[in-house]
Write a protein that holds these residues in place. Structure first.
Motif, PDB file in Angstrom:
ATOM      1  N   PRO A  42       0.834  -1.191   0.000  1.00 27.82           N
ATOM      2  CA  PRO A  42       0.000   0.000   0.000  1.00 27.82           C
ATOM      3  C   PRO A  42       0.877   1.253   0.000  1.00 27.82           C
ATOM      4  N   ASP A  43       0.264   2.398  -0.207  1.00 26.03           N
ATOM      5  CA  ASP A  43       1.012   3.649  -0.192  1.00 26.03           C
ATOM      6  C   ASP A  43       1.646   3.867   1.175  1.00 26.03           C
ATOM      7  N   TYR A  44       2.832   4.423   1.139  1.00 29.88           N
ATOM      8  CA  TYR A  44       3.559   4.716   2.375  1.00 29.88           C
ATOM      9  C   TYR A  44       2.838   5.850   3.097  1.00 29.88           C
ATOM     10  N   PRO A  45       2.614   5.736   4.400  1.00 31.08           N
ATOM     11  CA  PRO A  45       1.884   6.782   5.133  1.00 31.08           C
ATOM     12  C   PRO A  45       2.604   8.128   5.066  1.00 31.08           C
ATOM     13  N   SER A  46       1.859   9.176   4.870  1.00 32.79           N
ATOM     14  CA  SER A  46       2.461  10.509   4.783  1.00 32.79           C
ATOM     15  C   SER A  46       3.157  10.875   6.095  1.00 32.79           C
ATOM     16  N   GLU A  47       2.644  10.368   7.217  1.00 36.59           N
ATOM     17  CA  GLU A  47       3.279  10.617   8.522  1.00 36.59           C
ATOM     18  C   GLU A  47       4.730  10.145   8.523  1.00 36.59           C
ATOM     19  N   CYS A  48       5.010   9.107   7.772  1.00 35.96           N
ATOM     20  CA  CYS A  48       6.363   8.562   7.738  1.00 35.96           C
ATOM     21  C   CYS A  48       7.311   9.411   6.895  1.00 35.96           C
ATOM     22  N   ARG A  49       6.796  10.376   6.200  1.00 37.39           N
ATOM     23  CA  ARG A  49       7.632  11.256   5.377  1.00 37.39           C
ATOM     24  C   ARG A  49       7.901  12.608   6.053  1.00 37.39           C
ATOM     25  N   ARG A  50       7.332  12.796   7.223  1.00 36.43           N
ATOM     26  CA  ARG A  50       7.479  14.072   7.922  1.00 36.43           C
ATOM     27  C   ARG A  50       8.919  14.252   8.388  1.00 36.43           C
ATOM     28  N   HIS A  51       9.415  15.477   8.319  1.00 37.64           N
ATOM     29  CA  HIS A  51      10.747  15.813   8.806  1.00 37.64           C
ATOM     30  C   HIS A  51      10.615  16.503  10.156  1.00 37.64           C
ATOM     31  N   HIS A  52      11.636  16.383  10.965  1.00 38.44           N
ATOM     32  CA  HIS A  52      11.640  16.992  12.292  1.00 38.44           C
ATOM     33  C   HIS A  52      12.718  18.069  12.358  1.00 38.44           C
ATOM     34  N   ARG A  53      12.387  19.119  13.051  1.00 38.22           N
ATOM     35  CA  ARG A  53      13.334  20.213  13.268  1.00 38.22           C
ATOM     36  C   ARG A  53      13.507  20.385  14.775  1.00 38.22           C
ATOM     37  N   SER A  54      14.652  20.850  15.144  1.00 39.08           N
ATOM     38  CA  SER A  54      14.916  21.012  16.573  1.00 39.08           C
ATOM     39  C   SER A  54      14.189  22.220  17.153  1.00 39.08           C
ATOM     40  N   GLY A  55      14.002  23.224  16.369  1.00 43.00           N
ATOM     41  CA  GLY A  55      13.365  24.437  16.883  1.00 43.00           C
ATOM     42  C   GLY A  55      14.322  25.331  17.651  1.00 43.00           C
ATOM     43  N   ILE A  56      15.592  25.018  17.586  1.00 38.92           N
ATOM     44  CA  ILE A  56      16.585  25.846  18.276  1.00 38.92           C
ATOM     45  C   ILE A  56      16.674  27.200  17.571  1.00 38.92           C
ATOM     46  N   LYS A  57      16.688  28.245  18.380  1.00 42.54           N
ATOM     47  CA  LYS A  57      16.775  29.608  17.843  1.00 42.54           C
ATOM     48  C   LYS A  57      18.077  30.247  18.318  1.00 42.54           C
ATOM     49  N   LEU A  58      18.542  31.153  17.502  1.00 47.35           N
ATOM     50  CA  LEU A  58      19.745  31.904  17.870  1.00 47.35           C
ATOM     51  C   LEU A  58      19.487  32.593  19.206  1.00 47.35           C
ATOM     52  N   GLY A  59      20.364  32.406  20.121  1.00 44.63           N
ATOM     53  CA  GLY A  59      20.224  33.024  21.435  1.00 44.63           C
ATOM     54  C   GLY A  59      19.695  32.053  22.483  1.00 44.63           C
ATOM     55  N   ASP A  60      19.223  30.870  22.070  1.00 40.62           N
ATOM     56  CA  ASP A  60      18.798  29.880  23.068  1.00 40.62           C
ATOM     57  C   ASP A  60      20.007  29.488  23.917  1.00 40.62           C
ATOM     58  N   LYS A  61      19.778  29.350  25.201  1.00 43.33           N
ATOM     59  CA  LYS A  61      20.853  28.890  26.072  1.00 43.33           C
ATOM     60  C   LYS A  61      21.169  27.439  25.722  1.00 43.33           C
ATOM     61  N   LEU A  62      22.381  27.044  26.046  1.00 47.78           N
ATOM     62  CA  LEU A  62      22.859  25.709  25.686  1.00 47.78           C
ATOM     63  C   LEU A  62      21.943  24.620  26.236  1.00 47.78           C
ATOM     64  N   GLY A  63      21.508  24.739  27.462  1.00 48.30           N
ATOM     65  CA  GLY A  63      20.640  23.727  28.058  1.00 48.30           C
ATOM     66  C   GLY A  63      19.302  23.640  27.340  1.00 48.30           C
ATOM     67  N   VAL A  64      18.731  24.785  26.958  1.00 52.34           N
ATOM     68  CA  VAL A  64      17.459  24.816  26.230  1.00 52.34           C
ATOM     69  C   VAL A  64      17.644  24.227  24.835  1.00 52.34           C
ATOM     70  N   ALA A  65      18.716  24.604  24.160  1.00 54.35           N
ATOM     71  CA  ALA A  65      18.997  24.086  22.816  1.00 54.35           C
ATOM     72  C   ALA A  65      19.178  22.571  22.859  1.00 54.35           C
ATOM     73  N   ASN A  66      19.895  22.101  23.868  1.00 57.22           N
ATOM     74  CA  ASN A  66      20.114  20.667  24.003  1.00 57.22           C
ATOM     75  C   ASN A  66      18.792  19.937  24.237  1.00 57.22           C
ATOM     76  N   LYS A  67      17.948  20.494  25.087  1.00 56.22           N
ATOM     77  CA  LYS A  67      16.657  19.880  25.375  1.00 56.22           C
ATOM     78  C   LYS A  67      15.794  19.837  24.104  1.00 56.22           C
ATOM     79  N   LYS A  68      15.746  20.937  23.344  1.00 56.08           N
ATOM     80  CA  LYS A  68      14.972  20.974  22.092  1.00 56.08           C
ATOM     81  C   LYS A  68      15.486  19.918  21.108  1.00 56.08           C
TER      82      LYS A  68
END
Length: 97
Positions: A42-68
């Motif tokens: 059957p067709d491959y589920p579209s959910e399986c094609r989704r990409h993930h991003r960390s969401g880290i933004k410039l200026g995030d503290k190291l601990g926050v960036a690591n957690k994201k």
């Protein structure tokens, strides 16, 4: 002259055998099509094609960036595991052992 006559019984049997063979060939062709259709993935589920991003933004503290990054990586791994399981189940149902 008798050698030139047609054996009607043998001829009739030959025609009947040819007709049966034709039916068998058609039945095998249809069966092969049905098997191929049943094994088609059957067709491959579209959910399986989704990409993930960390969401880290410039200026995030190291601990926050690591957690994201950890959260994004965990989500990606969960998706990979789910999609691999989905695929493995379908493949096992279609492929002979």
């Amino acid at each position: 002259m008798t050698a030139c006559t047609t054996d009607k019984a043998a001829l009739g049997k030959a025609y009947a055998d040819r007709a049966k063979a034709s039916v068998v060939v058609e039945a095998l062709t249809q069966a092969d099509r049905a098997v191929a259709e049943a094994r088609r993935m059957p067709d491959y589920p579209s959910e399986c094609r989704r990409h993930h991003r960390s969401g880290i933004k410039l200026g995030d503290k190291l601990g926050v960036a690591n957690k994201k990054a950890d959260i994004a990586l965990g989500n990606a791994n969960d998706q990979i595991d789910g999609c691999a399981g989905w695929y493995d189940e379908r493949k096992a149902a279609r492929e002979p052992k």
